[in-house]
Design a protein around this motif. Structure first.
Motif, PDB file in Angstrom:
ATOM      1  N   LEU A  86       0.739  -1.271   0.157  1.00 32.33           N
ATOM      2  CA  LEU A  86       0.106  -0.057  -0.065  1.00 32.33           C
ATOM      3  C   LEU A  86       0.819   1.105   0.109  1.00 32.33           C
ATOM      4  N   GLU A 103       0.323  10.167  -1.176  1.00 31.65           N
ATOM      5  CA  GLU A 103       0.061   9.135  -2.277  1.00 31.65           C
ATOM      6  C   GLU A 103      -0.664   7.943  -1.770  1.00 31.65           C
ATOM      7  N   VAL A 104      -0.190   7.577  -0.379  1.00 36.89           N
ATOM      8  CA  VAL A 104      -0.935   6.747   0.278  1.00 36.89           C
ATOM      9  C   VAL A 104      -2.396   6.896   0.595  1.00 36.89           C
ATOM     10  N   LEU A 105      -2.610   8.078   1.026  1.00 36.11           N
ATOM     11  CA  LEU A 105      -3.919   8.654   1.514  1.00 36.11           C
ATOM     12  C   LEU A 105      -5.013   8.649   0.302  1.00 36.11           C
ATOM     13  N   MET A 106      -4.179   8.723  -1.125  1.00 37.07           N
ATOM     14  CA  MET A 106      -4.886   8.940  -2.368  1.00 37.07           C
ATOM     15  C   MET A 106      -4.898   7.255  -2.848  1.00 37.07           C
ATOM     16  N   GLY A 107      -4.575   6.283  -2.147  1.00 34.40           N
ATOM     17  CA  GLY A 107      -4.503   4.820  -2.652  1.00 34.40           C
ATOM     18  C   GLY A 107      -3.888   4.551  -3.963  1.00 34.40           C
ATOM     19  N   ALA A 108      -2.636   5.486  -4.245  1.00 30.06           N
ATOM     20  CA  ALA A 108      -2.057   5.193  -5.351  1.00 30.06           C
ATOM     21  C   ALA A 108      -0.312   5.333  -5.178  1.00 30.06           C
TER      22      ALA A 108
END
Lengths: 762, 121
Positions: free
Chosen positions: A44, A284-289
């Motif tokens: 992730l 980027e983690v928070l946006m899942g990418a």
């Protein structure tokens, strides 16, 4: 207490769900346990420093001299970020040399004060994002600090404030902006709970920012296009909300491309406006990418991209994602490393610390202190200068109610955190001036009409909850008017001048004049309060080891030291003199030994009732004496006052008095209130009872002391009084005062024998 | 060298008195392209060619109105413009002497096409 057990790795709990162990129950209640900590999950991207998906550093140049492959990708597979970095972000002349350097060697050169900063930036200009991450990954926390001290761009550290409120109240924004500048902030950032209010906030911030001193930069953080528009009209003086992301997917989700961002950078500069970009781990983690990459590597891409598009600086160190970074192992280290990467790319670092990363005061402080000690271009990309609930960015890691803590931290370590103490009267004065200036401009331009009561509420308010809302639509209407007419900085300057705010008018106009000069477009530029530009060009960091680099000058050192809580011996003495009338003691002839077996002496230290009249508990020396005497009387003993002049040591004071007492027992009393019971045959430090924590000794305890002394004199068994117990930082609170009182005792001591002491008739 | 606003007015003439008298216009508050080019040279001399390039593009972009600036920014955002629309912007920029800015838009077209970020015609 029954237990239930689930899985083997689960803790034993009671039926009510709490832990069985009292120790763990106490730990559970600690604020740190409200923080959500995460197990690493590289897939992730929930990993700070290194992920299996992070590419190996590599750079291959093609026959055309362009980059053919970078960090594991051939040009055909470049995403938009790779492409911009490969085509614009790297010094390809230096690249072969720099990429060939072993990671450890480059890491050592970064830290080594003997290697000049310019040599490091020269080399780093030639390394790829993966190489930058690989090198920084090798640095331990203290090495990151060393590197920051050397690599930050500007010599003089500075700091940014958040200035916002729940209501977008313009008078409150102006007053809080003035307050922030009074405390030393040089950049002020506002934002809005209601987007349409933005133009009004920008106007109010601009006015308030120039009240306490000239030159603070202001920003209104809103959507990219609107932020640019406000800047073009002169209503803001820099921009920061130009976000970069480390993966293409998130970049595009953010509704931009590297080229649109590059265009935006130039657009700001084309109007003479300073700007920096914003990135920061965790986004980027928070946006899942996150593409399975580590936060450090993705941030290295952002920082490298920032350099490629020609931005002069970067706001990072987590920012909106700071708490996500903080949730994984090495998270705080990663946040600090982000700031360092910006500096290594020779860009201005606006160093985060703008998100409350923990419910724990210990943990949130531990996040900020390493950077505070190392110094940065901006130590915070938003210290919440207002109270927490008014911070429309969400609470910052430090907020308005933490200002004294921060000022004391600066002082403790002798470092320049960018702030200075401000006196209450000064703050009230600039708040009033700012609120009135905003009131006048809003009236003059027919934006809004705030009455006198509103100004008064704003001046003294802790936050917006203490400010009335006369008309819920007032701000929106003002903002709409600013937008529709449209109002520019010219109208603000004219209105200020016409309403009698000549100085503020001149200062706002000076900010406009500066954008015509362009000097503050250079890296890491701020204005000092004499409107000098401090930047990479005019104030370059020259740290090269101990004894070099920035050090607060003597004036600034005094400023940092002069926190309002500091007291001097002189002040303590004056405070004591105020209570002098409470007790008049008359010094009598030298004291002889008594013979009455019921006689108990009370030995007073050299300054008790003669320079010191109030004990540390706040009780007067008179009342302490009265209680001791009353206790002795209850036991049928006779009190005799003795002045011991030759020593400030309480053990010797007590022992000296005991040797003069008919009973051989004495109470020793220091001016600050510490007391003991002594007996003539003991050594000085071996007393019968000691009441050592003076700030906690109350009347009742002095009474007990008297009673116990009387019982000792009579030879009756006594239960020694227990020293009062406290969990408070009692020494921190009283030691300064205690040492001042000891100094007074020392002044009053002289090599003379003890003398009789009587009360003057009052 | 006398520093001037884009309007040609010397910076020293930007005074509160003139503002109050209504003598100044928005053009007097705009930076002159020569100033930006000079700053670009300073940035280059201080080892940041990317910042220098940014400031040179900025010098070119002083010729654009606020509205045009915002419109081109919007056009460069993902999926907003077709290749033809962006090529029209390139032509417009080249005509106004904004060569390096035009070159960057060309890159945006090439990169955007490769990664599917252009609007369908």
């Amino acid at each position: 207490m029954s237990r239930r057990w689930h899985r083997p790795d689960e803790r034993p709990v009671t039926n009510s769900g709490g832990p069985v162990s009292g120790r763990f129950a106490a730990l559970d209640r600690r604020p740190v346990n409200r923080d959500g900590l995460a197990r690493e999950d590289p897939e992730l991207g929930l990993v700070a420093m290194r992920s299996p998906a992070d590419p190996e550093p590599a750079l291959e140049l093609g026959p055309d001299g362009r980059v053919a492959a970078m960090d594991g990708r051939q040009r055909e597979r470049f995403d938009v970020i790779d492409r911009m970095i490969a085509d614009h972000g790297l010094d390809l002349e230096v690249a072969p040399e720099a990429m060939a350097l072993e990671d450890g060697e480059l890491a050592r050169r970064i830290v080594d004060p003997g290697v000049p900063r310019a040599e490091v930036t020269r080399l780093v200009a030639g390394i790829t994002p993966a190489k930058l991450a690989a090198v920084v990954r090798l640095l331990r926390p203290v090495e990151i600090q060393m590197a920051i001290a050397k690599m930050r761009v500007r010599r003089t550290p500075s700091i940014q404030a958040h200035v916002t409120n729940r209501l977008d109240d313009p008078l409150l924004i102006a007053a809080d902006a003035a307050t922030a500048v009074a405390f030393g902030f040089r950049e002020l950032e506002t934002t809005v709970p209601v987007l349409e209010d933005a133009p009004s906030n920008a106007v109010a911030l601009l006015i308030g920012s120039q009240v306490a001193a000239p030159g603070a930069l202001t920003q209104c953080s809103v959507e990219e296009a609107m932020e640019l528009e406000l800047g073009m009209r002169g209503l803001t003086t820099y921009a920061e909300t130009v976000s970069l992301y480390g993966t293409e997917q998130v970049f595009v989700d953010g509704d931009d491309t590297p080229w649109s961002k590059a265009f935006l950078c130039s657009a700001y500069a084309s109007r003479g406006l300073k700007m920096r970009v914003t990135s920061g781990g965790g986004a980027e983690v928070l946006m899942g990418a996150a593409e399975g990459c580590s936060m450090l590597y993705l941030e290295s891409r952002c920082v490298s991209l920032a350099r490629a598009i020609g931005a002069q600086g970067v706001q990072n160190g987590g920012i909106d994602g700071a708490s996500v970074v903080g949730a994984v192992p090495d998270g705080m280290r990663e946040l600090l490393a982000e700031n360092l990467m910006v500096m290594l790319r020779d860009l201005e670092s606006c160093s985060g610390n703008d998100t409350l990363v923990s419910e724990s005061d210990i943990r949130r402080t531990a996040h900020t202190v390493p950077l505070l000690l190392a110094g940065s271009d901006f130590l915070f990309s938003g210290f919440g200068s207002i109270t927490r609930y008014d911070n429309m960015f969400g609470p910052s890691n430090f907020n308005g109610d933490d200002l004294d803590d921060y000022l004391v931290l600066q002082r403790d370590w002798g470092v320049d955190g960018g702030l200075r103490p401000a006196a209450e009267e000064e703050v009230l004065a600039v708040r009033e001036r700012a609120a009135r200036a905003a009131q006048a401009v809003y009236r003059r331009l027919a934006l809004a009409d705030y009455d006198e009561a509103h100004v008064e509420a704003v001046v003294t308010a802790h936050g917006s909850k203490e400010v009335p809302v006369e008309d819920p639509l007032a701000v929106l209407e003002a903002a709409t008017a600013v937008q529709r007419r449209p109002i520019t900085a010219l109208e603000i300057v004219a209105a200020l001048a016409e309403e009698g705010f000549a100085e503020e008018a001149e200062r706002v106009l000076a900010m406009i004049r500066e954008r015509l000069k362009g000097d503050y477009l250079q890296t890491a530029a701020i204005f000092d309060e004499d409107m000098r530009v401090l930047s990479k060009v005019t104030d370059p960091n020259d740290y090269a080891g101990p004894g070099t680099g920035y050090e607060p000058d003597p004036g600034r050192r005094r400023e940092i030291a002069s926190v309002r809580q500091a007291i001097s011996v002189r002040e303590v003495r004056a405070e004591q003199e105020l209570a002098a009338a409470t007790l008049h003691l008359v010094e009598g002839p030298p004291a002889a030994a008594g013979s009455n077996p019921r006689e108990v002496c009370i030995g007073l230290s050299p300054a008790a009732g003669r320079g010191i009249w109030t004990t540390l508990s706040g009780l007067s020396v008179r009342d302490a004496l009265r209680e001791i005497e009353a206790g002795l009387e209850e036991e049928g003993c006779e009190a005799r006052l003795i002045r011991v002049r030759s020593t400030v040591d309480l053990g010797l004071v007590g022992l000296t008095a005991a040797r003069l007492a008919g009973s051989g027992i004495a109470v020793g009393l220091q001016g600050k209130g510490t007391a003991l019971i002594h007996r003539r045959d003991l050594v000085p430090l071996a007393n019968l009872e000691l009441y050592s924590v003076a700030p906690l000794i109350d009347r009742e305890m002095y009474r007990t002391l008297g009673i116990n002394a009387g019982r000792h004199a009579k030879g009756v068994v006594t239960v020694p009084a227990k020293n009062p117990y406290t969990e408070e930082a009692i020494t921190a609170r009283y030691h300064t005062r205690a040492l001042a009182l000891v100094a007074i005792e020392r002044e009053r001591s002289e090599p003379s024998p003890p003398n009789e002491l009587t009360r003057a008739a009052s | 060298m006398t520093l001037r606003a884009r309007s040609g007015r010397p910076v020293e003439e930007i005074t509160v008195e003139r503002v109050v008298a209504g003598e100044l216009t928005a053009e007097d508050l705009r930076v002159h392209p020569d100033t930006l080019r000079a700053q670009a040279e300073v940035a280059a001399a201080h080892g940041n060619p990317q910042l220098a390039a940014n400031l040179r593009r900025a010098a070119e972009m002083t010729a654009l109105s606020d509205e045009r600036l915002l419109a081109i920014y919007e056009a460069l955002r993902p999926g907003r413009s077709t290749r033809a629309e962006l090529l029209a912007i390139v032509a417009e920029l080249e005509e106004s002497g904004a060569a390096t800015t035009a070159a960057m838009v060309r890159e945006a077209i090439a990169g955007g096409a490769e990664r599917g970020l252009l609007a369908d015609p």
